[in-house]
Design an enzyme around this catalytic site. Structure first.
Site, PDB file in Angstrom:
ATOM      1  N   LYS A  54       0.845  -1.198   0.000  1.00  0.00           N
ATOM      2  CA  LYS A  54       0.000   0.000   0.000  1.00  0.00           C
ATOM      3  C   LYS A  54       0.880   1.247   0.000  1.00  0.00           C
ATOM      4  O   LYS A  54       1.923   1.259   0.661  1.00  0.00           O
ATOM      5  CB  LYS A  54      -0.931  -0.030   1.218  1.00  0.00           C
ATOM      6  CG  LYS A  54      -1.985   1.076   1.230  1.00  0.00           C
ATOM      7  CD  LYS A  54      -2.937   0.924   2.417  1.00  0.00           C
ATOM      8  CE  LYS A  54      -3.979   2.018   2.473  1.00  0.00           C
ATOM      9  NZ  LYS A  54      -4.909   1.884   3.607  1.00  0.00           N
TER      10      LYS A  54
ATOM     11  N   SER B 290      -9.708   2.241   2.552  1.00  0.00           N
ATOM     12  CA  SER B 290      -8.793   2.936   1.685  1.00  0.00           C
ATOM     13  C   SER B 290      -7.769   2.034   0.980  1.00  0.00           C
ATOM     14  O   SER B 290      -7.109   2.505   0.051  1.00  0.00           O
ATOM     15  CB  SER B 290      -8.044   3.993   2.490  1.00  0.00           C
ATOM     16  OG  SER B 290      -7.204   3.397   3.464  1.00  0.00           O
TER      17      SER B 290
ATOM     18  N   SER C 287     -10.029  -0.010   6.834  1.00  0.00           N
ATOM     19  CA  SER C 287      -9.429   0.130   5.501  1.00  0.00           C
ATOM     20  C   SER C 287      -8.794  -1.129   4.920  1.00  0.00           C
ATOM     21  O   SER C 287      -8.415  -1.138   3.751  1.00  0.00           O
ATOM     22  CB  SER C 287      -8.389   1.247   5.513  1.00  0.00           C
ATOM     23  OG  SER C 287      -9.032   2.498   5.488  1.00  0.00           O
TER      24      SER C 287
END
Lengths: 474, 107
Positions: free
Chosen positions: A60, A135, A159
């Protein structure tokens, strides 16, 4: 595939990721040369193999990776190359995994759809018109599409779990402090956890085993050894609490029905399902958005155009430069949350908002403590809705925040929580995944993963793959 | 001068929103400011339920971490090199981070 060399695996993953990128936009960058070089090194090495030997993974964009652009999905950090590597990423690399590329995300983690990425949204492999969640949007899309063997994400209020649910993969947020946050670009320090997304719970557990454990570089990291691989266990006699509040208003009845069906399956496998109450669930979103925004406003004060990131000249003064840099560099949701956080922390409002939210946070944590006197684990839907259309909620922050209703409680209490696929719902021309969330007591990470793994050994929901992933494998 | 004792259900006025933006070092055009204030009001109104929860005798929970005041020995350790730290700076200046002049003279 298990006999394949690391280089063969990495080549296949790179080819698939690159081919799907135009449709999914799961990645902000792919490091093909670096990944191939690392894979060749692994193949040439004759010593003992690491637990994640040759597994390609996505990082990420808020986890620092030395020398690689780590922009957290923000235009403000475009071009920022991390000068060091996050502990979690380094431990995955040390265990033999091969970092393939940087996964797209909502700016600094502010979002539940991936649409707040400054570099364009990722798409859901099950239906390209829909969000993969967020996210950790790109991470979930890449795992669901079969481009990577796992992804490292971060979970502040859901997330990792929510995108895992919306993309039909397994996603785990560990207990607060089980995985080092060193090198994770901070959003809300009392909530942020590094998490794992993978096709199944066994893979999640092996990654967690590699990345967890004490780290003196994060003072909140628990001085405990890394998580051990969960021993195979039965679901016989396990007391599962189903919170009434997690099936109530705001939850899509199709999602609730799918999760109820999963609970019935668990009962047939020997578990005992008990109705429980978590009476402060209704306040979780308000509490979370006050606390997380307050912490974010403090953490993001560092983006002042001085040490890293972009700079706008403004009126030429120091304050003017800082204000111009932040006003143009942050996206709309980041500005909203930073301002909200400044407001609730400001003189005259601090007690009424921030301290009040912290007190309600304790009540939410107490709800869990009381529940765990009666049950071993809590289970319910991960997301109240199915994957929604891109653009459907992007103009309405409250509609977006509502999607976090069932994931934020465990975040506020610091508890381990796992999302596993539990079925598909047909909507229009698409089959859309539903996630079952398992929440355990603090520190019971291995136990939660063992239950998820036991269920996946006895069921097949986690084997469902989007047509796009099957097409890419041909 | 100060706002009256706030309750969590009070809607923020324009001045309070402007103050929050200023504290956060964020600028907005008047039109953006208005839109922002309206949005802000709606978001905070939806959070007003917090004020109605009875928290008498409840201690705030700032972190779920059981660890606090963790200190290491106060000894020098290797860290990143100056060049690495300056590599991402928008305006490195003779081995330092350059900023607009703040004291005296012309910028």
């Amino acid at each position: 595939m298990s006999d394949a060399t690391a280089l063969e695996r990495v080549d296949a993953a790179l080819e698939r990721a690159a081919r799907l990128e135009a449709r999914l936009h799961a990645f902000l960058s792919l490091d093909a040369a670096g990944a191939r070089r690392r894979a060749a090194e692994l193949d040439a090495h004759s010593g003992p193999r690491g637990a994640l030997h040759g597994l390609p993974f996505a990082v990420k964009a808020n986890l620092c990776w030395s020398g690689v652009e780590t922009n957290a999905g923000s235009a403000l950090l475009a071009g920022y190359r991390a000068p060091y590597t996050a502990t979690s990423v380094q431990r995955a690399l040390d265990a033999g995994a091969v970092a393939l590329g940087v996964a797209n995300m909502d700016e600094f983690g502010f979002g539940s759809s991936g649409e707040n990425s400054a570099f364009g949204p990722s798409r859901n492999p099950w239906d390209l018109a829909r969000t993969p969640g967020g996210s950790s949007s790109g991470a979930a899309a890449a795992v669901a599409a079969g481009s990577v063997a796992f992804a490292l994400g971060s979970d502040t209020g859901g997330s990792v779990r929510q995108p895992a649910a919306l993309c039909g993969v397994s996603g785990f947020k560990p207990s607060y402090g089980r995985v080092s946050r060193y090198g994770l670009i901070a959003f809300a320090s009392s909530l942020d956890c590094v998490g794992v997304l993978a096709p199944d719970v066994e893979r999640v557990a092996s990654v967690l085993g590699a990345i967890s454990g004490a780290d003196e570089r994060d003072s909140t990291c628990l001085p405990e050894p890394s998580c051990s691989a969960p021993a195979p266990r039965s679901l016989q006699g396990v007391r599962i609490g189903a919170p009434r509040e997690h099936f109530g208003a705001g939850v899509d009845p199709r999602v609730a029905a799918c999760v109820r069906a999963a609970l019935s399956e668990l009962e047939r496998l020997g578990a005992q399902v008990l109705e429980i109450d978590l009476p402060h669930t209704h306040a979780a979103i308000s509490t979370y958005y006050v606390v997380a925004s307050a912490e974010a406003s403090s953490n993001l004060a560092r983006y002042d155009g001085v040490r890293y990131g972009k700079r706008e000249r403004g009126d030429g003064s120091l304050q003017g430069m800082i204000t111009a840099t932040r006003s143009s560099g942050f996206g709309a949701e980041a500005r909203r949350r930073i301002a909200l956080g400044s407001y609730v922390l400001s003189s005259g409002y601090y007690e009424a908002w921030y301290v009040q939210a912290l007190k309600v946070r304790r009540l939410i944590a107490r709800d869990f403590e009381r529940a765990f006197e009666r049950v071993d684990v809590i289970a319910g839907p991960t997301s109240p809705s199915l994957a929604f259309a891109l653009g459907e909620r992007s103009a309405d922050p409250l509609a977006m925040y509502a999607g976090d209703a069932l994931t934020t409680p465990a975040s506020l209490a610091g508890l381990p929580a796992l999302s596993t696929p539990c079925g598909l719902v047909r909507e229009g021309d698409s089959d859309l995944p539903v996630g079952l969330q398992w929440i355990g007591p603090h520190g019971a990470d291995e136990f939660v993963l063992a239950l998820g793994a036991a269920w996946q050994r006895a069921s097949a929901h986690h084997l469902a793959r989007p047509a796009l992933a099957q097409e890419a494998q041909r | 001068m100060d706002s009256p004792t706030p309750s969590a259900s009070a809607a923020p006025d324009a001045a309070a929103v402007e103050r929050a933006l200023r504290l956060a070092r964020l600028a907005a055009t008047p039109l953006e400011g208005q839109r922002f204030a309206a949005e802000f009001e709606r978001v905070l109104a939806s959070f007003s339920e917090l004020a109605r929860i009875d928290v008498r005798g409840v201690e705030p929970l700032a972190t779920p971490s059981a660890r606090c005041d963790v200190l290491r020995e106060d000894v020098l350790r290797p860290s990143l090199e100056r060049e690495q730290l300056l590599a991402n700076a928008p305006q490195p200046l003779d081995g330092f981070f350059g900023v607009p002049k703040t004291i005296g003279g012309e910028s």
